[in-house]
Design a protein around this motif. Sequence first.
Motif, PDB file in Angstrom:
ATOM      1  N   ASP A   1       0.805  -1.227   0.000  1.00  0.00           N
ATOM      2  CA  ASP A   1       0.000   0.000   0.000  1.00  0.00           C
ATOM      3  C   ASP A   1       0.834   1.270   0.000  1.00  0.00           C
ATOM      4  O   ASP A   1       0.318   2.349  -0.286  1.00  0.00           O
ATOM      5  CB  ASP A   1      -0.930   0.020   1.223  1.00  0.00           C
ATOM      6  N   THR A   2       2.135   1.130   0.319  1.00  0.00           N
ATOM      7  CA  THR A   2       2.943   2.331   0.477  1.00  0.00           C
ATOM      8  C   THR A   2       4.141   2.418  -0.474  1.00  0.00           C
ATOM      9  O   THR A   2       4.593   3.523  -0.793  1.00  0.00           O
ATOM     10  CB  THR A   2       3.486   2.421   1.919  1.00  0.00           C
ATOM     11  N   LEU A   3       4.646   1.284  -0.919  1.00  0.00           N
ATOM     12  CA  LEU A   3       5.889   1.298  -1.695  1.00  0.00           C
ATOM     13  C   LEU A   3       5.740   2.018  -3.035  1.00  0.00           C
ATOM     14  O   LEU A   3       4.800   1.772  -3.782  1.00  0.00           O
ATOM     15  CB  LEU A   3       6.383  -0.122  -1.940  1.00  0.00           C
ATOM     16  N   GLU A   4       6.732   2.877  -3.322  1.00  0.00           N
ATOM     17  CA  GLU A   4       6.818   3.552  -4.612  1.00  0.00           C
ATOM     18  C   GLU A   4       8.103   3.193  -5.354  1.00  0.00           C
ATOM     19  O   GLU A   4       8.153   3.305  -6.575  1.00  0.00           O
ATOM     20  CB  GLU A   4       6.752   5.073  -4.409  1.00  0.00           C
ATOM     21  N   GLU A   5       9.127   2.761  -4.595  1.00  0.00           N
ATOM     22  CA  GLU A   5      10.404   2.409  -5.203  1.00  0.00           C
ATOM     23  C   GLU A   5      10.915   1.085  -4.636  1.00  0.00           C
ATOM     24  O   GLU A   5      10.927   0.898  -3.424  1.00  0.00           O
ATOM     25  CB  GLU A   5      11.446   3.506  -4.947  1.00  0.00           C
ATOM     26  N   ILE A   6      11.328   0.187  -5.527  1.00  0.00           N
ATOM     27  CA  ILE A   6      11.867  -1.116  -5.128  1.00  0.00           C
ATOM     28  C   ILE A   6      13.252  -1.293  -5.743  1.00  0.00           C
ATOM     29  O   ILE A   6      13.418  -1.174  -6.953  1.00  0.00           O
ATOM     30  CB  ILE A   6      10.952  -2.270  -5.579  1.00  0.00           C
ATOM     31  N   TYR A   7      14.231  -1.593  -4.894  1.00  0.00           N
ATOM     32  CA  TYR A   7      15.596  -1.870  -5.331  1.00  0.00           C
ATOM     33  C   TYR A   7      15.937  -3.319  -5.005  1.00  0.00           C
ATOM     34  O   TYR A   7      16.044  -3.689  -3.829  1.00  0.00           O
ATOM     35  CB  TYR A   7      16.593  -0.944  -4.632  1.00  0.00           C
ATOM     36  N   LEU A   8      16.075  -4.143  -6.050  1.00  0.00           N
ATOM     37  CA  LEU A   8      16.452  -5.548  -5.877  1.00  0.00           C
ATOM     38  C   LEU A   8      17.620  -5.877  -6.802  1.00  0.00           C
ATOM     39  O   LEU A   8      17.687  -6.941  -7.406  1.00  0.00           O
ATOM     40  CB  LEU A   8      15.253  -6.456  -6.173  1.00  0.00           C
ATOM     41  N   LYS A   9      18.550  -4.976  -6.861  1.00  0.00           N
ATOM     42  CA  LYS A   9      19.707  -5.091  -7.749  1.00  0.00           C
ATOM     43  C   LYS A   9      20.646  -6.203  -7.292  1.00  0.00           C
ATOM     44  O   LYS A   9      20.818  -6.449  -6.099  1.00  0.00           O
ATOM     45  CB  LYS A   9      20.439  -3.759  -7.776  1.00  0.00           C
ATOM     46  N   GLU A  10      21.267  -6.893  -8.275  1.00  0.00           N
ATOM     47  CA  GLU A  10      22.309  -7.897  -8.023  1.00  0.00           C
ATOM     48  C   GLU A  10      21.860  -8.970  -7.037  1.00  0.00           C
ATOM     49  O   GLU A  10      22.467  -9.195  -5.993  1.00  0.00           O
ATOM     50  CB  GLU A  10      23.584  -7.202  -7.520  1.00  0.00           C
TER      51      GLU A  10
END
Length: 356
Positions: free
Chosen positions: A25-34
């Motif tokens: 409900d809140t996430l706007e940015e996801i970083y799942l690099k490498e």
Amino acid sequence: MNPHILHWSYRDFREFPNELLDHSDTLEEIYLKENFIPTIPKWLFHSFVHLKFIQLSGNLLQTIPREICDLRNLEHLDVSKNKLIELPEQIGQLNKLQYLNASENEIISLFKGIGAMKSLETLNLSKNRLRELPIDVASTSLAELILNDNDLIEIPTKIMSMESLKVLEAERCSLEYLPGIVGDRVTHIRIFNNPKLTHYPTVYEKFLRLHYDYWSENVVSADLLMIFLPDESKRTIVPRQVERIRLDNSPNSLTEYCLRGLYANRPYYEIVCANLVENELPRRIFRCVQYGPICRCGNGECDNMLFTECHFSLMKKNQSPSHIIFSNMFCSKTCLTKWHEVFKAKYHPIDWIHFV
């Protein structure tokens, strides 16, 4: 912790973490690099309606689900350094996407419909296996186009002359010639490190880094007009669309006059392009209309666009140690002569022979 941003890069994930659902409900940015993520679950597209930024560089992705089009607010997508062989055409429905990085994959062709992405500003497709670019790219608002390390033979003039384009890179490709028109807003071009390029249209001189001086004996496509330079013992080529190099001031063909007339009425020309059906015209005419002119007459006082015929000139800079050869195209012998008279203090023409 910022409730809108999640940094889970470099964590050795073997699959997309289900824990993300706790923040849907809140996430706007996801970083799942490498990480080592092989697939993107469909629940990501259905649950994260506020998502604007996805960073999935350096994983093991082989496909991107077509449901990605459900992320209506997505502005930034990075799927570089994966194992993708294609991008789904549904990406073209992401109307807010501004940045797309799919570099360092195995992509062979670009999806149809990319022209609908009116918000797209940056497209990075370097280090793939692209052999051609769809002309639809010219319908976007791209400011930055990165194409290094692909198998591209040409860049369509329509793309190089885009009004929005500022940066274009296509180093270490298989380019055989360059378009004769560059967009007015272009400030940065890195395109000269291509072994098959033998000459550069004069419009590129201001972008040319003088330490580039590439000649090659590589075989070029057999369907291109070939020119032999006796003094250089080299062969060079002209753009694929050129069917005839003219040597005198005799009239152009009816095809050339019709194409110029059509392009002169730009609003009508755009309507024709949008409604053109490939099988309704001979293939060579269809390509000329769809791809637009190869260049504008090199004589600055002339506004004629060139499609299938031209007067062609090769030259070098006077008193320059460089072996770089420049080129220019003109609509008539008269324009060619005028141009060389104006620039005789800067360039000297070199001889060439039409190679059949």
